[in-house]
Design a protein around this motif. Structure first.
Motif, PDB file in Angstrom:
ATOM      1  N   THR A  66      48.506   2.284  13.907  1.00 23.15           N
ATOM      2  CA  THR A  66      48.901   2.556  12.532  1.00 23.15           C
ATOM      3  C   THR A  66      50.278   1.953  12.275  1.00 23.15           C
ATOM      4  O   THR A  66      51.252   2.303  12.965  1.00 23.15           O
ATOM      5  CB  THR A  66      48.939   4.066  12.255  1.00 23.15           C
ATOM      6  OG1 THR A  66      47.661   4.622  12.548  1.00 23.15           O
ATOM      7  CG2 THR A  66      49.281   4.345  10.800  1.00 23.15           C
ATOM      8  N   ARG A  83      53.193   1.703   9.660  1.00 26.77           N
ATOM      9  CA  ARG A  83      53.747   2.291   8.442  1.00 26.77           C
ATOM     10  C   ARG A  83      54.942   1.513   7.898  1.00 26.77           C
ATOM     11  O   ARG A  83      55.565   1.940   6.918  1.00 26.77           O
ATOM     12  CB  ARG A  83      54.143   3.743   8.698  1.00 26.77           C
ATOM     13  CG  ARG A  83      52.948   4.635   8.970  1.00 26.77           C
ATOM     14  CD  ARG A  83      53.359   6.081   9.190  1.00 26.77           C
ATOM     15  NE  ARG A  83      52.180   6.910   9.405  1.00 26.77           N
ATOM     16  CZ  ARG A  83      51.508   6.985  10.544  1.00 26.77           C
ATOM     17  NH1 ARG A  83      51.910   6.280  11.571  1.00 26.77           N
ATOM     18  NH2 ARG A  83      50.440   7.739  10.652  1.00 26.77           N
ATOM     19  N   SER A  84      55.278   0.424   8.536  1.00 25.41           N
ATOM     20  CA  SER A  84      56.433  -0.356   8.099  1.00 25.41           C
ATOM     21  C   SER A  84      56.088  -1.234   6.904  1.00 25.41           C
ATOM     22  O   SER A  84      54.928  -1.344   6.502  1.00 25.41           O
ATOM     23  CB  SER A  84      56.933  -1.225   9.259  1.00 25.41           C
ATOM     24  OG  SER A  84      55.959  -2.205   9.581  1.00 25.41           O
ATOM     25  N   ARG A 131      51.552  -1.137   6.316  1.00 23.20           N
ATOM     26  CA  ARG A 131      50.905   0.079   5.801  1.00 23.20           C
ATOM     27  C   ARG A 131      49.374   0.053   5.987  1.00 23.20           C
ATOM     28  O   ARG A 131      48.621   0.382   5.083  1.00 23.20           O
ATOM     29  CB  ARG A 131      51.261   0.282   4.325  1.00 23.20           C
ATOM     30  CG  ARG A 131      52.747   0.458   4.089  1.00 23.20           C
ATOM     31  CD  ARG A 131      53.077   0.712   2.634  1.00 23.20           C
ATOM     32  NE  ARG A 131      54.511   0.936   2.459  1.00 23.20           N
ATOM     33  CZ  ARG A 131      55.409  -0.056   2.295  1.00 23.20           C
ATOM     34  NH1 ARG A 131      55.005  -1.323   2.273  1.00 23.20           N
ATOM     35  NH2 ARG A 131      56.685   0.233   2.145  1.00 23.20           N
ATOM     36  N   THR A 132      48.983  -0.344   7.170  1.00 17.02           N
ATOM     37  CA  THR A 132      47.554  -0.471   7.487  1.00 17.02           C
ATOM     38  C   THR A 132      47.284   0.096   8.876  1.00 17.02           C
ATOM     39  O   THR A 132      48.162   0.082   9.751  1.00 17.02           O
ATOM     40  CB  THR A 132      47.120  -1.948   7.441  1.00 17.02           C
ATOM     41  OG1 THR A 132      47.394  -2.462   6.143  1.00 17.02           O
ATOM     42  CG2 THR A 132      45.633  -2.109   7.742  1.00 17.02           C
TER      43      THR A 132
END
Length: 280
Positions: free
Chosen positions: A56, A58-59, A86-87
């Protein structure tokens, strides 16, 4: 049939991290599906189990990772991975249970590493099923150059730590009696080890029957016998040499007749093997 939890869809949007997704550098590694701190697999030797690991990100930018496994045989659908911002990316993998694996538990990890050298890991616990059998054999015993050589073979499905006892009986009585002791070896299923036992002070003149007795946990037990003649070739003159050989031969014949009367098998001739040390 896989015993792992079903995988999540690849490329899904990032959501709430699972307990194992503890990354602090903008990305995290965890079992797919959420709610699991580690992977668990169970199978018999020769089977392959399947699961999926999630990365994951999140950056605000993409991250490039490489995946590998430790401790167990892990094969990924791909080891190089680029995860957009964000993937979440889901990567299927398999864990192979080795064909000769002993029943019991083993462990490993899945490791992800980014370009900066930061790593995240998730534990893998693997349980190997199958019957538990403790069995071994002692083979090719021989006496040569002050040593008793032999081979141990693990015929079961468990790792064995053998114990060895040595006994040698000559014409005139017992000449060697070593109580059982634990050998400094761990014998894996199917493994063969060539070992030797020092005997620096054998008799100068005798006909000796040697017996090796090996035991291990789980009821494993095996014996092997060999025979050897000791004659001081260089120290005897011609007449004394002939007398010594005749005395030993007569004693051996008498012992064989006695063994036949008692229903015991004849002694097994010594087998010559190359001496290479304590263990090869």
């Amino acid at each position: 049939m896989s015993l792992f939890t079903a995988a999540a869809g690849a490329g899904a949007a990032a959501g709430t991290p699972s307990p194992a997704a503890t990354g602090s550098g903008g990305w995290a590694l965890a079992p797919a599906g959420g709610g699991r701190p580690s992977f668990y697999a169970e199978g018999t030797p020769g089977t392959v189990q399947q699961d999926t690991v999630s990365v994951t990100n999140r950056s605000a930018g993409p991250v490039t990772l490489r995946l590998h496994g430790t401790g167990v045989r892990v094969t990924f659908a791909g080891t190089a991975l680029r995860v957009p911002a964000r993937t979440r990316a889901d990567v299927p993998f398999t864990v192979a249970v080795p064909a000769g694996a002993a029943p019991g538990d083993s462990s490993g990890t899945i490791v992800a590493e980014d370009a900066g050298g930061r790593t995240e890991t998730v534990p893998i616990r693997l349980r190997v099923g199958g019957p538990v059998l403790s069995a071994l054999t002692v083979e090719k015993p021989a006496v040569h150059a002050g040593r008793i050589t032999y081979e141990l073979v693990n015929r079961g499905t468990t790792v064995l730590v053998p114990r060895l006892a040595v006994r040698a009986d000559g014409v005139f009585g017992r000449v060697l009696d070593r109580a059982p002791r634990t050998l400094a070896v761990h014998l894996a299923p199917g493994q063969r080890l060539r070992l030797s036992e020092p005997w620096p002070d054998p008799p100068a003149l005798d006909a000796v029957d040697v017996r090796l007795t090996v035991t291990a946990s789980g009821g494993a037990h095996a014996t092997a016998d060999t025979s050897v003649r000791f004659v001081p070739w260089g120290a005897l003159g011609a007449g004394a040499f002939l007398v010594a050989v005749a005395a030993v031969a007569l004693a051996v014949r008498r012992r064989r007749r006695r063994r036949r009367r008692l229903g015991a098998p004849d002694e097994v001739p010594a087998t010559e093997v190359e001496l290479t040390g304590v263990m090869t």
